[in-house]
Scaffold this motif. Sequence first.
Motif, mmCIF file in Angstrom:
data_model
loop_
_atom_site.group_PDB
_atom_site.id
_atom_site.type_symbol
_atom_site.label_atom_id
_atom_site.label_comp_id
_atom_site.label_asym_id
_atom_site.label_seq_id
_atom_site.Cartn_x
_atom_site.Cartn_y
_atom_site.Cartn_z
ATOM 1 N N LYS A 25 40.922 29.924 44.183
ATOM 2 C CA LYS A 25 41.400 31.308 44.197
ATOM 3 C C LYS A 25 42.184 31.678 45.456
ATOM 4 C CE LYS A 25 39.770 35.999 43.490
ATOM 5 N NZ LYS A 25 38.658 36.841 43.071
ATOM 6 N N TRP A 26 41.833 31.099 46.616
ATOM 7 C CA TRP A 26 42.382 31.602 47.875
ATOM 8 C C TRP A 26 43.350 30.669 48.594
ATOM 9 C CZ3 TRP A 26 41.877 36.563 48.176
ATOM 10 C CH2 TRP A 26 40.787 37.169 47.552
ATOM 11 N N SER A 27 43.299 29.367 48.374
ATOM 12 C CA SER A 27 44.121 28.433 49.158
ATOM 13 C C SER A 27 45.615 28.709 49.024
ATOM 14 C CB SER A 27 43.827 26.988 48.775
ATOM 15 O OG SER A 27 42.529 26.641 49.158
ATOM 16 N N GLY A 28 46.078 28.939 47.813
ATOM 17 C CA GLY A 28 47.497 29.238 47.617
ATOM 18 C C GLY A 28 47.909 30.505 48.340
ATOM 19 N N LEU A 29 47.029 31.505 48.333
ATOM 20 C CA LEU A 29 47.332 32.762 49.022
ATOM 21 C C LEU A 29 47.339 32.576 50.537
ATOM 22 C CD1 LEU A 29 45.207 35.134 46.779
ATOM 23 C CD2 LEU A 29 47.693 34.888 46.784
ATOM 24 N N VAL A 30 46.429 31.750 51.046
ATOM 25 C CA VAL A 30 46.424 31.459 52.488
ATOM 26 C C VAL A 30 47.708 30.724 52.865
ATOM 27 C CG1 VAL A 30 45.285 30.132 54.323
ATOM 28 C CG2 VAL A 30 43.912 31.479 52.723
ATOM 29 N N LEU A 31 48.131 29.775 52.037
ATOM 30 C CA LEU A 31 49.400 29.078 52.296
ATOM 31 C C LEU A 31 50.543 30.078 52.407
ATOM 32 C CD1 LEU A 31 49.113 26.025 49.885
ATOM 33 C CD2 LEU A 31 49.167 25.925 52.371
ATOM 34 N N TRP A 68 45.927 20.651 55.892
ATOM 35 C CA TRP A 68 46.953 21.598 55.442
ATOM 36 C C TRP A 68 47.253 22.627 56.512
ATOM 37 C CZ3 TRP A 68 45.510 23.191 49.756
ATOM 38 C CH2 TRP A 68 45.521 22.048 48.951
ATOM 39 N N LEU A 69 46.300 22.836 57.424
ATOM 40 C CA LEU A 69 46.523 23.789 58.506
ATOM 41 C C LEU A 69 45.809 23.318 59.753
ATOM 42 C CD1 LEU A 69 43.697 25.584 58.837
ATOM 43 C CD2 LEU A 69 44.618 26.771 56.867
ATOM 44 N N THR A 70 46.194 23.921 60.862
ATOM 45 C CA THR A 70 45.536 23.639 62.138
ATOM 46 C C THR A 70 44.856 24.908 62.615
ATOM 47 O OG1 THR A 70 47.527 24.175 63.387
ATOM 48 C CG2 THR A 70 47.169 21.853 62.846
ATOM 49 N N ARG A 71 43.786 24.713 63.345
ATOM 50 C CA ARG A 71 43.036 25.817 63.949
ATOM 51 C C ARG A 71 43.148 25.638 65.452
ATOM 52 N NH1 ARG A 71 38.021 26.688 66.229
ATOM 53 N NH2 ARG A 71 37.007 28.656 65.681
ATOM 54 N N THR A 72 43.724 26.622 66.124
ATOM 55 C CA THR A 72 43.893 26.551 67.573
ATOM 56 C C THR A 72 43.053 27.640 68.221
ATOM 57 O OG1 THR A 72 46.157 25.758 67.285
ATOM 58 C CG2 THR A 72 45.555 26.581 69.466
ATOM 59 N N VAL A 81 41.533 32.840 67.921
ATOM 60 C CA VAL A 81 41.768 31.637 67.130
ATOM 61 C C VAL A 81 42.930 31.904 66.196
ATOM 62 C CG1 VAL A 81 40.790 30.070 65.412
ATOM 63 C CG2 VAL A 81 39.355 30.948 67.247
ATOM 64 N N GLU A 82 43.853 30.952 66.124
ATOM 65 C CA GLU A 82 44.996 31.081 65.216
ATOM 66 C C GLU A 82 45.024 29.911 64.248
ATOM 67 O OE1 GLU A 82 48.542 33.503 67.426
ATOM 68 O OE2 GLU A 82 48.483 31.342 67.695
ATOM 69 N N TYR A 83 45.499 30.196 63.039
ATOM 70 C CA TYR A 83 45.671 29.179 62.004
ATOM 71 C C TYR A 83 47.154 29.063 61.713
ATOM 72 C CZ TYR A 83 40.689 29.787 61.435
ATOM 73 O OH TYR A 83 39.347 29.840 61.667
ATOM 74 N N ALA A 84 47.621 27.825 61.564
ATOM 75 C CA ALA A 84 49.039 27.571 61.271
ATOM 76 C C ALA A 84 49.141 26.404 60.299
ATOM 77 C CB ALA A 84 49.793 27.250 62.558
ATOM 78 N N LEU A 85 50.164 26.439 59.470
ATOM 79 C CA LEU A 85 50.398 25.350 58.525
ATOM 80 C C LEU A 85 50.831 24.084 59.253
ATOM 81 C CD1 LEU A 85 52.350 26.994 55.568
ATOM 82 C CD2 LEU A 85 49.927 26.436 55.696
#
Length: 110
Positions: A25-31, A68-72, A81-85
């Motif tokens: 349900k959520w992965s596509g929206l997070v992308l 699929w993403l990084t957590r910094t 904390v930031e998330y990036a593709l």
Amino acid sequence: MAIPRDAVVFDPHCARSSPIRIGDKWSGLVLRCLQDGPHRFTELKARLRGVSPKVLTETLRAMERDHWLTRTDHGGNPPHVEYALTALGASLLDVLDTACDWARAHLAEN
């Protein structure tokens, strides 16, 4: 064409390498939320109305595990904390575009 009774339909090794998570349900929206750059957890939660913090955390962890993403973690108080593709995550955007185009084209058939 019928599938023979003794045919292997589910191969666990294949399933592990398949981007099946894109169907949750959520992965596509997070992308989509991350396609224009990094966001903090609270920014993602605000944009994804209806997702609980627990589910968003689980989704982000799974996407990070799948590269699929990084957590910094920038540290600080409060935590920053930031998330990036990643390049791999960004490559899924074309797949999402294709799926959305197909859905729009066939919306009336549902």
